[in-house]
Design an enzyme around this catalytic site. Structure first.
Site, mmCIF file in Angstrom:
data_model
loop_
_atom_site.group_PDB
_atom_site.id
_atom_site.type_symbol
_atom_site.label_atom_id
_atom_site.label_comp_id
_atom_site.label_asym_id
_atom_site.label_seq_id
_atom_site.Cartn_x
_atom_site.Cartn_y
_atom_site.Cartn_z
ATOM 1 N N PHE A 1 0.822 -1.202 0.000
ATOM 2 C CA PHE A 1 0.000 0.000 0.000
ATOM 3 C C PHE A 1 0.864 1.264 0.000
ATOM 4 C CE2 PHE A 1 0.311 -1.607 4.430
ATOM 5 C CZ PHE A 1 1.033 -0.570 4.995
ATOM 6 N N SER B 1 6.513 2.130 9.460
ATOM 7 C CA SER B 1 6.849 1.534 8.170
ATOM 8 C C SER B 1 5.801 0.504 7.787
ATOM 9 C CB SER B 1 8.223 0.858 8.229
ATOM 10 O OG SER B 1 8.177 -0.284 9.073
ATOM 11 N N LYS B 2 5.876 0.049 6.538
ATOM 12 C CA LYS B 2 4.942 -0.976 6.074
ATOM 13 C C LYS B 2 5.025 -2.226 6.933
ATOM 14 C CE LYS B 2 5.008 0.353 1.171
ATOM 15 N NZ LYS B 2 5.311 -0.093 -0.198
ATOM 16 N N ARG B 3 6.223 -2.516 7.403
ATOM 17 C CA ARG B 3 6.426 -3.750 8.165
ATOM 18 C C ARG B 3 6.163 -3.562 9.658
ATOM 19 N NH1 ARG B 3 10.366 -3.378 4.306
ATOM 20 N NH2 ARG B 3 10.552 -5.116 2.842
#
Length: 463
Positions: A15, A244-246
């Protein structure tokens, strides 16, 4: 200044991250402030992880935020021939070369450097030099192409955010610019793209500071004009670690689904690392007028979910009621509720929006007009006493012929209060519990007048 051209270049491996959305906002606002152009580029060279779903989500996020781009989306994987051509030009000019090192050789190289206490990096064994004999080309090994980074001197630039930065060329090695499969690496593709697209200003996260020396050297090797670089600080999550994305971040579209307005999200994102005096709430037009690239902070920004919710609440309170009605209706339908076209949704939004920080909370309030309600057992026990139920039955009778306006409802309630010798809370609170499923609402006469008469009468008669 030549025409300002900025860009945002997300990777479609997930995303649109909030940090990338903020960078897109800064890039967009800077271009609009200077009457320039804003370009959307999709950096999809990570073929294994890039997906079309991610591309569509990125485009949807940009559209929702209202970050209109003047060019794009431009896809890197559609430009492979261009990267190959530029790489060959660098080879012909002696500024790039083929390297046949296998992964095993590179690992052994790093381990040997560690054992000697040296900084790890490529040792230049395939880099041509006068009088140097290169290794024999091994069979069956597809080469990479490496950039012959300058071995002396410093890379210096005046960062738009961080100020002067200098890194010695001995600190960086010969970068791989094309992989064995012919796909360019990030640092090479981004330079060719920014050159071809005439990008003048690059805003990006400060995790890219270490990439910038390679990129500046590549620009110079190509004889291309350097853009100005501005590296904005990271955004920290509630735990003080990088968002973050993670790690805990959710997509931009998730905030749309949660009931946030795009202008509120833009306002909040803009204040993460930038300011204009003490202004907290400002329009898109004001942002464009003010955003000249100055007042960007050097320190990390802290994501504050409560502050975002407050900002969103300010925008909901100021929003046009008809617009809110159009936004909240799909949320009610999604809950399985039937919302007649004749329902006074705009008036409902006007009455309840001051109590709401998101569209979902607004939908929570409005749901009582279209679906069944159930007050808590505690509220029912405390407020729906035998005497209260009798008064509610009498109110139902009084409302049958009442004018269906706040004034008409109020008159019917006052008649019951007078007849029974009650004070307003003795009727109003049980009325709210029975009809609305909660003990507190805005002015009850205004609330009741918004109900469909048949629905309201059925609830009162069930007392």
């Amino acid at each position: 200044m030549s025409q300002v051209r900025t860009r945002i270049a997300p990777s479609p491996t997930g995303f649109l991250h909030l940090g990338t959305a903020r960078t897109a906002l800064f890039s967009w606002a800077y271009a609009r402030h200077h009457g320039g152009q804003f370009v959307l580029r999709i950096e999809d060279t990570d073929v294994a992880r890039s997906t079309q779903d991610s591309v569509e989500q990125i485009l949807a996020s940009m559209h929702w935020l209202g970050l209109e781009y003047d060019e794009g989306p431009i896809y890197q994987m559609q430009r492979l021939e261009r990267y190959q051509a530029v790489a060959q030009e660098l080879i012909a000019a002696g500024k790039a070369y083929y390297c046949y090192c296998t992964p095993e050789e590179l690992n052994a190289m790093r381990e040997a450097q560690k054992a000697r206490g040296e900084k790890t990096g490529y040792d230049g064994r395939w880099r041509p030099a006068p009088g140097k004999t290169l290794p024999a080309i091994p069979e069956g090994v597809k080469p990479v192409i490496r950039f012959a980074n300058p071995e002396e001197g410093d890379v210096v630039w005046n960062d738009l955010v961080k100020g002067p930065i200098s890194i010695n060329n001995r600190e960086i090695d010969d970068l791989i610019i094309v992989r064995p499969d012919g796909v360019p690496t990030y640092n090479f593709a981004v330079v060719v793209d920014d050159w071809d697209m005439q990008i003048t200003h690059v805003f990006r996260g400060d995790e890219h500071v270490n990439n910038t020396p390679w990129q500046i050297n590549l620009f110079r090797a190509l004889g291309a004009p350097l853009p100005a670089f501005g590296h904005v600080p990271i955004i920290l999550g509630d735990d003080g670690l990088k968002l973050s994305k993670r790690r805990g971040a959710v997509s931009v579209t998730a905030y749309e689904e949660a009931g946030y307005l795009p202008e509120a999200m833009l306002n909040y994102l803009a204040r993460l690392g930038w300011s204009h005096g003490d202004d907290e709430i400002f329009s898109r037009e004001q942002l464009v007028a003010w955003f000249d690239g100055s007042h960007l902070t050097k320190s990390p920004a802290q994501w504050d979910a409560a502050k975002l919710e407050w900002v969103n609440g300010q925008y909901i309170k100021a929003a046009d009621d008809a617009r809110l009605a159009a936004l909240v209706k799909p949320r009610l339908l999604k809950r399985g509720l039937t919302v007649p076209d004749t329902a006074p949704l705009a008036a409902m939004c006007a009455l309840f929006k001051d109590r709401c920080n998101t569209l979902e909370v607004l939908a929570d309030w409005l749901a009582m007009f279209f679906g069944s309600v159930q007050a808590s057992e505690a509220d029912q026990t405390q407020h729906l006493t035998e005497g209260a139920r009798a008064a509610l039955q009498e109110l139902a009778a009084a409302l049958k012929e009442a004018e269906w306006t706040p004034a008409g409802v109020s008159a019917a309630m006052k008649a019951v209060l007078t007849a029974r010798g009650l004070k307003m809370p003795q009727l109003a609170i049980p009325l709210r519990v029975l009809v609305c499923g909660r003990s507190q609402t805005p002015a009850i006469d205004q609330v009741l007048a918004l109900f469909d008469r048949e629905i309201l009468m059925a609830r009162l008669q069930s007392a």
